[in-house]
Scaffold this active site. Structure first.
Site, PDB file in Angstrom:
ATOM      1  N   LYS A 116       0.825  -1.205   0.000  1.00  0.00           N
ATOM      2  CA  LYS A 116       0.000   0.000   0.000  1.00  0.00           C
ATOM      3  C   LYS A 116       0.862   1.259   0.000  1.00  0.00           C
ATOM      4  O   LYS A 116       0.455   2.293  -0.531  1.00  0.00           O
ATOM      5  CB  LYS A 116      -0.940  -0.024   1.202  1.00  0.00           C
ATOM      6  CG  LYS A 116      -1.937  -1.180   1.172  1.00  0.00           C
ATOM      7  CD  LYS A 116      -2.791  -1.196   2.402  1.00  0.00           C
ATOM      8  CE  LYS A 116      -3.792  -2.359   2.386  1.00  0.00           C
ATOM      9  NZ  LYS A 116      -3.137  -3.663   2.432  1.00  0.00           N
ATOM     10  N   GLU A 185      -1.345   6.590   8.356  1.00  0.00           N
ATOM     11  CA  GLU A 185      -2.004   7.584   7.513  1.00  0.00           C
ATOM     12  C   GLU A 185      -3.101   8.261   8.322  1.00  0.00           C
ATOM     13  O   GLU A 185      -3.553   7.725   9.345  1.00  0.00           O
ATOM     14  CB  GLU A 185      -2.585   6.935   6.268  1.00  0.00           C
ATOM     15  CG  GLU A 185      -3.716   5.968   6.514  1.00  0.00           C
ATOM     16  CD  GLU A 185      -4.242   5.344   5.225  1.00  0.00           C
ATOM     17  OE1 GLU A 185      -3.624   5.557   4.161  1.00  0.00           O
ATOM     18  OE2 GLU A 185      -5.262   4.648   5.274  1.00  0.00           O
ATOM     19  N   HIS A 220     -12.723  -3.023  10.270  1.00  0.00           N
ATOM     20  CA  HIS A 220     -12.211  -2.595   8.973  1.00  0.00           C
ATOM     21  C   HIS A 220     -12.448  -3.637   7.884  1.00  0.00           C
ATOM     22  O   HIS A 220     -11.797  -3.612   6.850  1.00  0.00           O
ATOM     23  CB  HIS A 220     -10.714  -2.266   9.063  1.00  0.00           C
ATOM     24  CG  HIS A 220     -10.377  -1.312  10.159  1.00  0.00           C
ATOM     25  ND1 HIS A 220     -10.733   0.017  10.147  1.00  0.00           N
ATOM     26  CD2 HIS A 220      -9.741  -1.507  11.348  1.00  0.00           C
ATOM     27  CE1 HIS A 220     -10.325   0.603  11.259  1.00  0.00           C
ATOM     28  NE2 HIS A 220      -9.731  -0.296  12.000  1.00  0.00           N
ATOM     29  N   GLU A 260      -9.768   1.420  -4.469  1.00  0.00           N
ATOM     30  CA  GLU A 260     -10.539   1.793  -3.282  1.00  0.00           C
ATOM     31  C   GLU A 260     -10.212   3.217  -2.836  1.00  0.00           C
ATOM     32  O   GLU A 260      -9.054   3.647  -2.887  1.00  0.00           O
ATOM     33  CB  GLU A 260     -10.264   0.807  -2.146  1.00  0.00           C
ATOM     34  CG  GLU A 260     -10.597  -0.631  -2.516  1.00  0.00           C
ATOM     35  CD  GLU A 260     -10.739  -1.518  -1.302  1.00  0.00           C
ATOM     36  OE1 GLU A 260     -10.451  -1.058  -0.177  1.00  0.00           O
ATOM     37  OE2 GLU A 260     -11.134  -2.685  -1.469  1.00  0.00           O
ATOM     38  N   GLU A 272      -6.026   2.222  -1.926  1.00  0.00           N
ATOM     39  CA  GLU A 272      -5.210   1.141  -2.472  1.00  0.00           C
ATOM     40  C   GLU A 272      -5.870   0.581  -3.713  1.00  0.00           C
ATOM     41  O   GLU A 272      -7.035   0.890  -4.010  1.00  0.00           O
ATOM     42  CB  GLU A 272      -5.057   0.017  -1.438  1.00  0.00           C
ATOM     43  CG  GLU A 272      -6.395  -0.589  -1.009  1.00  0.00           C
ATOM     44  CD  GLU A 272      -6.245  -1.595   0.107  1.00  0.00           C
ATOM     45  OE1 GLU A 272      -5.577  -2.605  -0.130  1.00  0.00           O
ATOM     46  OE2 GLU A 272      -6.785  -1.358   1.196  1.00  0.00           O
ATOM     47  N   ASN A 274      -6.675  -3.204  -5.193  1.00  0.00           N
ATOM     48  CA  ASN A 274      -6.655  -4.648  -4.974  1.00  0.00           C
ATOM     49  C   ASN A 274      -6.554  -5.338  -6.330  1.00  0.00           C
ATOM     50  O   ASN A 274      -7.459  -5.226  -7.166  1.00  0.00           O
ATOM     51  CB  ASN A 274      -7.932  -5.093  -4.253  1.00  0.00           C
ATOM     52  CG  ASN A 274      -7.917  -4.668  -2.799  1.00  0.00           C
ATOM     53  OD1 ASN A 274      -7.024  -5.020  -2.041  1.00  0.00           O
ATOM     54  ND2 ASN A 274      -8.894  -3.885  -2.402  1.00  0.00           N
ATOM     55  N   ARG A 276      -7.083  -8.078  -7.705  1.00  0.00           N
ATOM     56  CA  ARG A 276      -7.818  -9.343  -7.721  1.00  0.00           C
ATOM     57  C   ARG A 276      -9.305  -9.031  -7.800  1.00  0.00           C
ATOM     58  O   ARG A 276      -9.712  -7.872  -7.747  1.00  0.00           O
ATOM     59  CB  ARG A 276      -7.534 -10.138  -6.441  1.00  0.00           C
ATOM     60  CG  ARG A 276      -7.856  -9.349  -5.171  1.00  0.00           C
ATOM     61  CD  ARG A 276      -7.594 -10.154  -3.915  1.00  0.00           C
ATOM     62  NE  ARG A 276      -7.633  -9.353  -2.710  1.00  0.00           N
ATOM     63  CZ  ARG A 276      -8.727  -9.048  -2.026  1.00  0.00           C
ATOM     64  NH1 ARG A 276      -9.904  -9.468  -2.471  1.00  0.00           N
ATOM     65  NH2 ARG A 276      -8.662  -8.315  -0.939  1.00  0.00           N
TER      66      ARG A 276
END
Length: 615
Positions: A116, A185, A220, A260, A272, A274, A276
Site C-alpha cells: 500500500k 495515515e 475494517h 478503493e 489502495e 486490490n 484481484r
C-alpha cells in the site's frame, strides 16, 4: 483455449468460480486441506487434490504444492480466487513458469500495487512518518502494507498509544501475511468507503464498471456492500472513474481489479488497488448484467473487451453472513450448520451446505446474499426480508445484525459511513428473542406424550421447561388438559413436534420448530434447553477468564505469570481464530492466581485460560 482450471482457494470463493466454469464448459479442479476434505467446494469440483495439513500456512499458502496439484490433475490454468495467494506475484510467476495460464494481472502489476505504501507513491501520495506524528495529526490509522481484510489495522487517538499500536499491528501483519511492514495515515472520521470495479484486457481497453459503497464495516472488514454507491455527485463519480483508470493504466493492468477510496468532505482519497476480484463483485455483476469471472477467463485467453462497457441497470445490495456473535466482540462461532436455506429471489454465494462443520481454521463467512431490484429501496427491502426468513440452524450468526442494519434509518436514507457500527452496535445487538418461542418449543416437545402420564383430574401446578436464549434464562409453563395442551394467556390451536400454532390476542401465529440435541430453533429464535438441575462441574470461580471462541493462543502479555498484579482492561492473552485476533483482558484490578494459557495451545470455547482474583 482453457479446458481445465484449478482454483487456488476454498469455500465460497472456489464454489463461485466453479459455477462459471460449468457454464463455460471448463472442467474444474479443487484443492483442499485435511480440514476441508469433505467441504462443499471439493464436492462440486470435477477433481479434488489433497494438500497435506490443516492450517492455511501449511496448505492454501503453499504455492509450490498448488502448482504441483494443477499439473498432476491435468489443469491448464489457475485462478487464484480472492484471498490467500491472489495478490502474490511470486505465485503468479510460478504458475506461468510451469506453463499454466494465470487468471489474473501480470506479476509486475501485482508487485506495483502489493504494498500500500508503494501504491500511494505510484499515485503521487505519501504516508505519514510514524516518528513525526503529532497530536494535531490524530486520529491516525496504523495499517499493514501488505494484505487486507482488516488485519494489521489499529486506530490511534492518543499519541501515547501509537508505539503499542505499531507493535501490535506489525505482529498481526507478520502472522497473517508474512510481512510485518506497517505505515501510518490520517484516519478520516465519518468517511465513506467507495470503490471502483475495473476490468482491463491485453489490448489497451479499460472498463470502469461503476462504483460500490462498502462503508458498513466491522474491524475494517466489509459487511454490507452495494452498487452503485448512492448519492455521489456526478462530478465526484467521474473523478473516481478517472483516478481508477489512471491507477489501472499506470501498472499495465490486465483482468479484474478494484481501486478503493475514502470519500470525505466531497473529496476522494486514494486508499489502495486490490489486484484481484473482490468479495463484493456480485453487486457489480448484478447491475451490469455480466459475469466477471467469465470476463477474467476471456481476458486471460487473449480476447478483447468491446470498446463500450455494458449499460448499468437498477441497484444491488450484498450482505456477508458470518458465523460470529457481534454482541460479543464479533467472536467467531463454530459447530455444525444443521440447516441453511435462503428464500428464492436473491442470489446466494456460499461454500456451505446442511450438515457441514464450521471449524476454526478459516474465515467465518458462511455466505454472501445479494438482492437486485430496479431501485435501491426495493433491493434493500428484498435483501432484509430474505435474510429474516432464512433458516440458519447451528452456530450463532450475524443475521439479526444484518437485518437491523439494512432497516436502520441511516442506511435506508443512505447517510451511512465507516463509523456506523461504532455508533450503533449496542442498539443493533440488543437481544430481541420472540417471547413466545420458549412456549412453542416446550409445547412441541410435549406433543404426543401420553396424556395419562401428564393429565390429572385435579388441578395441579403446570409443567415447566427452562431455556436459554440471547444469554437469558426463560421459563415456559403449560398444562395437559382433557382437550390437549394449554397455556395461560394464549390459545393453543395446534401442536406437533415441528409446528405449533398459537392465538395471541386474537392473532394466529405459526412457529416452526427444529431440534438438534439440546439446541432448538423456533423460527429465527435459537434456544438451548436447560437441564432441570445444573451441573456443579460447570461452575467457574469468580474472575475466571474463559476462551470466547475456539482458537490458538498466539501471545501472552509480557511477564505474565501466576502471582502477577494486573489492572482492569489490561490485555493479558491474545487468541487467534478464523483469521481474526482477539484480546482477553483483565476484568478488574487484582492478582493472577491461575494461568492455563500457553502460546501455541489450542483451546475450545469456554476453556479456562486464567483467573484474576480481585479480592
Amino acid at each position: 483455449m482453457i479446458s481445465t482450471l484449478l482454483v487456488a482457494n476454498r469455500g465460497e470463493i472456489a464454489c463461485r468460480i466453479f459455477r462459471t466454469c460449468a457454464d463455460l464448459g471448463i472442467r474444474t479442479v479443487a484443492i483442499h486441506s485435511d480440514a476441508d476434505e469433505g467441504a462443499l467446494h471439493t464436492r462440486v469440483a470435477d477433481t479434488a487434490v489433497r494438500l497435506p495439513g490443516a492450517a492455511p500456512a501449511e496448505t492454501y499458502l503453499r504455492g509450490d504444492l498448488i502448482v504441483k496439484a494443477a499439473l498432476s490433475a491435468g489443469a491448464d490454468a489457475v485462478h487464484p480466487g480472492y484471498g490467500f495467494l491472489s495478490e502474490n506475484a511470486d505465485f503468479a510467476r510460478a504458475v506461468r513458469d510451469a506453463g499454466l495460464v494465470w487468471i489474473g494481472p501480470p506479476p509486475e502489476a501485482i508487485e506495483a500495487m502489493a504494498s500500500k505504501t508503494r501504491a500511494k507513491e505510484l499515485m503521487g501520495l505519501a504516508p505519514l512518518d510514524a516518528a513525526d506524528v503529532t497530536p494535531a495529526d490524530l486520529p491516525v490509522l496504523v495499517k499493514a502494507a501488505a494484505g487486507g481484510g482488516g488485519r494489521g489495522m489499529r486506530v490511534v487517538r492518543d499519541l501515547a498509544a501509537l508505539p503499542g499500536a505499531l507493535e501490535d499491528a506489525r505482529a498481526e501483519a507478520a502472522s497473517a501475511f508474512g510481512d510485518g511492514e506497517v505505515f501510518v495515515e490520517p484516519y478520516l472520521e465519518n468517511g465513506r468507503h467507495v470503490e471502483v470495479q475495473v476490468l482491463a484486457d491485453t489490448h489497451g481497453t479499460v472498463w470502469t464498471l461503476g462504483t460500490r459503497d462498502c462503508s458498513l464495516q466491522r474491524r475494517h472488514q466489509k459487511v454490507i456492500e452495494e452498487a452503485p454507491a448512492p448519492g455521489l455527485p456526478p462530478a465526484l463519480t467521474e473523478q473516481l472513474y478517472a483516478l481508477a483508470e489512471r491507477a489501472t493504466r499506470a501498472v499495465s493492468y490486465e483482468g479484474a481489479g478494484t481501486v478503493e477510496f475514502l470519500v470525505a468532505d466531497g473529496r476522494a482519497h486514494f486508499l489502495e488497488m486490490n489486484t484481484r476480484l473482490q468479495v463484493e463483485h456480485p453487486v457489480t455483476e448484478a447491475v451490469f448484467g455480466i459475469d466477471l469471472v467469465a470476463e477474467q477467463i476471456r481476458v486471460a485467453e487473449g480476447h478483447a473487451l468491446p470498446a463500450e462497457r455494458p449499460a448499468p441497470s437498477g441497484h444491488a445490495v450484498e450482505a456477508r453472513l458470518y458465523a460470529e456473535d457481534p454482541a460479543r466482540g464479533w467472536a467467531p462461532q463454530t459447530g455444525t450448520l444443521h440447516r441453511f436455506t435462503v428464500p428464492d429471489g436473491v442470489r446466494l454465494d456460499t461454500g456451505c451446505a446442511d450438515g457441514d462443520t464450521i471449524g476454526v481454521h478459516y474465515d467465518p463467512m458462511l455466505a454472501k446474499v445479494v438482492a437486485h431490484a430496479p431501485t435501491r429501496t426495493e433491493a434493500v427491502r428484498r435483501l432484509a426480508g430474505a435474510l429474516e426468513r432464512a433458516a440458519l440452524h447451528g452456530p450463532v450468526t450475524n443475521r439479526d445484525l444484518l437485518v437491523r442494519s439494512l432497516r436502520h434509518p441511516e442506511f435506508t436514507e443512505a447517510r451511512m459511513d465507516t463509523g456506523f457500527y461504532d455508533r450503533h452496535l449496542t442498539t443493533l445487538t440488543e437481544p430481541a428473542p420472540d417471547p413466545y418461542a420458549p412456549l412453542a418449543a416446550a409445547l412441541a416437545d410435549a406433543h404426543g406424550r401420553s396424556r395419562f402420564g401428564g393429565w390429572r383430574n385435579l388441578p395441579s401446578g403446570p409443567q415447566v421447561k427452562r431455556y436459554e436464549t440471547a444469554g437469558e434464562e426463560r421459563e415456559a409453563a403449560y398444562r395437559h388438559t382433557r382437550t390437549g395442551l394449554a397455556a395461560d394467556g394464549v390459545r393453543v390451536v395446534h401442536t406437533s413436534p415441528h409446528l405449533v400454532v398459537l392465538e395471541v390476542d386474537g392473532v394466529r401465529r405459526k412457529f416452526e420448530i427444529c431440534r438438534y440435541g439440546d439446541q432448538v430453533h423456533v423460527n429465527a429464535t435459537a434456544l438451548t434447553a436447560l437441564p432441570r438441575f445444573p451441573d456443579p462441574a460447570t461452575e467457574h470461580a469468580p474472575g475466571s477468564l474463559l476462551a470466547p471462541m475456539p482458537g490458538t493462543v498466539v501471545r501472552l502479555a509480557e511477564g505474565l505469570t501466576e502471582g502477577a498484579e494486573v489492572k482492569a482492561g489490561q490485555p493479558l492473552i491474545w487468541l487467534e481464530a478464523m483469521k481474526m485476533e482477539h484480546r482477553i483482558t483483565a476484568p478488574a484490578d487484582g492478582t493472577l492466581t491461575a494461568l492455563q494459557a500457553a502460546v501455541g495451545r489450542q483451546v475450545e470455547m469456554g476453556a479456562l485460560l486464567a483467573v484474576v482474583d480481585s479480592n
